[in-house]
Design an enzyme around this catalytic site. Structure first.
Site, mmCIF file in Angstrom:
data_model
loop_
_atom_site.group_PDB
_atom_site.id
_atom_site.type_symbol
_atom_site.label_atom_id
_atom_site.label_comp_id
_atom_site.label_asym_id
_atom_site.label_seq_id
_atom_site.Cartn_x
_atom_site.Cartn_y
_atom_site.Cartn_z
ATOM 1 N N CYS A 51 0.826 -1.205 0.000
ATOM 2 C CA CYS A 51 0.000 0.000 0.000
ATOM 3 C C CYS A 51 0.863 1.258 0.000
ATOM 4 O O CYS A 51 1.693 1.441 0.899
ATOM 5 C CB CYS A 51 -0.910 -0.014 1.233
ATOM 6 S SG CYS A 51 -1.809 1.545 1.480
ATOM 7 N N TYR A 182 -5.897 5.525 -8.801
ATOM 8 C CA TYR A 182 -6.991 4.672 -8.326
ATOM 9 C C TYR A 182 -8.304 5.064 -8.989
ATOM 10 O O TYR A 182 -9.137 4.208 -9.306
ATOM 11 C CB TYR A 182 -7.122 4.770 -6.806
ATOM 12 C CG TYR A 182 -6.113 3.948 -6.053
ATOM 13 C CD1 TYR A 182 -6.396 2.647 -5.652
ATOM 14 C CD2 TYR A 182 -4.854 4.462 -5.742
ATOM 15 C CE1 TYR A 182 -5.476 1.882 -4.967
ATOM 16 C CE2 TYR A 182 -3.910 3.713 -5.064
ATOM 17 C CZ TYR A 182 -4.227 2.420 -4.669
ATOM 18 O OH TYR A 182 -3.296 1.658 -4.009
#
Length: 313
Positions: A51, A182
Site C-alpha cells: 500500500c 486509483y
C-alpha cells in the site's frame, strides 16, 4: 455500460471511485494536550508494504529514527474477502502484539459498530488497546512533530517556512496522482476513466517540468510531498501502467521524474521499504474485478539502484 466496481460502496452512479474517509483520527502529542503522549514502546504500526499510503508511514518512521520506539507488523499482501490478514510469509508475519488473525479485529476492538472498509496503515495503542489513527497523513505528521522528543530532531519533513505551498502541492499530488491512479483504475465507466486518466498525466507532465531545475519538489530539501509522490512513482510502471490502465507514458519515459525516483530510492533507509513482490502480488491477485485471472506479470525489469543524473541540480 458500467462494469462491476471493486468497492461498490465507494462508487458513484456515474462510475467514479470515491474513497471512504478515515475513521479514526485521535492525536498523539508531546505537550499533554491529548490523552496520548509521544512515548517509546506504547504504539504499534500495522501496515502493508504493498500500500502506498502505508509505505509513506514506514518511510517517515525510518527517516525520523523511530524504529526502536514504534514497532511494525506487516500483513499478507494478498487480501481476500476477509480483508488484510496476519500470516507467516516472506516479508510479513503473524501479529505479535494482539495475536489478531485479521486486521478487522483491530477495527472491531476499537469500534464494534464499524462497517466500513478495513484499511492500512493503522497506528495501535497498546495501553488502551485500540486504534489511535488510520490516516496516513496524520500518522506522518505525528511521527514528524510529536515524536521529535525521541526521534531524529534534525529531520523535519514539514518545514514551517514553506507550509502553505507544501500543503497545496501535497493536495495536488494526492488528488491527481496518488488517488488519481486509483480513480482511473477503479472507474466503472469510460468517461470516469478518461477524466481520471487525463488528470494523472497532466499532473505528471507538470511535475516533470517542475523538476527540470529542482532536484526535489522544493529545491535541495526533501520534504513529505516528495515521499508522497515517491510512493506512487515506485508502483507506476509495474502496476498502474498496466493494471490501472494509466498507459500513456511510463515513469521511465519521463527523464526528470525517473531520475528523481532513483535519487529518492537511493536515500538511506528507503530501499528496505519497497517490496516489489508484495506490491505486484497485492494488486494483481487482490483486485479480481480488474484482473479475474489473478495472474501476476513477470515484468517489467526495474532497477532503482542505477545511477541517476540529479546530483548536479
Amino acid at each position: 455500460m458500467a462494469t462491476k466496481a471493486q468497492f461498490p460502496e465507494e462508487q458513484t452512479e456515474t462510475g467514479e471511485f470515491t474513497r471512504q474517509e478515515d475513521a479514526f483520527r485521535e492525536w498523539i502529542s508531546n505537550d499533554g494536550s491529548t490523552p496520548y503522549p509521544a512515548v517509546s514502546g506504547r504504539y504499534h504500526l500495522y501496515i502493508s508494504l504493498a500500500c502506498p499510503w502505508a509505505n509513506r508511514t514506514l518511510i517517515m518512521r525510518n527517516l525520523k529514527g523511530l524504529q526502536n520506539a514504534i514497532g511494525v507488523t506487516v500483513v499478507d499482501p494478498v487480501r481476500d474477502e476477509r480483508g488484510w490478514a496476519f500470516r507467516d510469509g516472506s516479508g510479513y508475519s503473524r501479529d505479535p502484539i494482539n495475536h489478531f488473525s485479521f486486521l478487522s479485529e483491530a477495527y472491531e476492538a476499537t469500534d464494534p459498530d464499524f462497517n466500513g472498509r478495513v484499511t492500512v496503515p493503522v497506528l495501535w495503542d497498546k495501553e488502551t488497546r485500540k486504534i489511535i489513527n488510520n490516516s496516513e497523513d496524520d500518522i506522518c505528521r505525528m511521527f514528524n512533530d510529536a515524536f521529535n522528543v525521541i526521534g531524529n530532531r534534525n529531520v523535519d519533513l514539514f518545514p514551517k517556512e514553506i507550509e502553505a505551498d507544501h500543503t497545496q502541492l501535497s493536495q495536488f499530488i494526492y488528488n491527481n496522482i496518488n488517488n488519481g491512479v486509483y480513480m482511473a483504475g477503479f472507474a466503472t465507466s469510460q468517461k470516469a476513466y478518461e477524466r481520471a486518466f487525463h488528470k494523472v498525466f497532466s499532473a505528471l507532465d507538470e511535475l516533470e517540468n517542475r523538476l527540470t531545475k529542482n532536484r526535489y519538489l522544493f529545491g535541495h530539501r526533501i520534504v513529505e510531498a516528495d515521499w508522497r509522490l515517491f510512493c506512487t512513482l515506485t508502483r507506476f510502471d509495474a502496476v498502474y501502467y498496466l493494471h490501472f490502465k494509466c498507459n500513456l507514458r511510463r515513469i521511465i519515459d519521463y527523464p526528470n521524474l525517473h531520475g528523481y525516483l532513483l535519487d529518492l530510492y537511493q536515500q538511506p533507509g528507503i530501499a528496505e521499504t519497497v517490496n516489489m513482490d508484495h506490491i505486484k502480488r497485492h494488486y494483481y491477485m487482490t483486485h479480481e474485478e480488474i484482473n479475474p485471472t489473478r495472474i501476476v506479470p513477470l515484468g517489467p525489469e526495474l532497477d532503482f539502484t542505477r545511477p541517476h543524473n540529479r546530483s548536479h541540480l
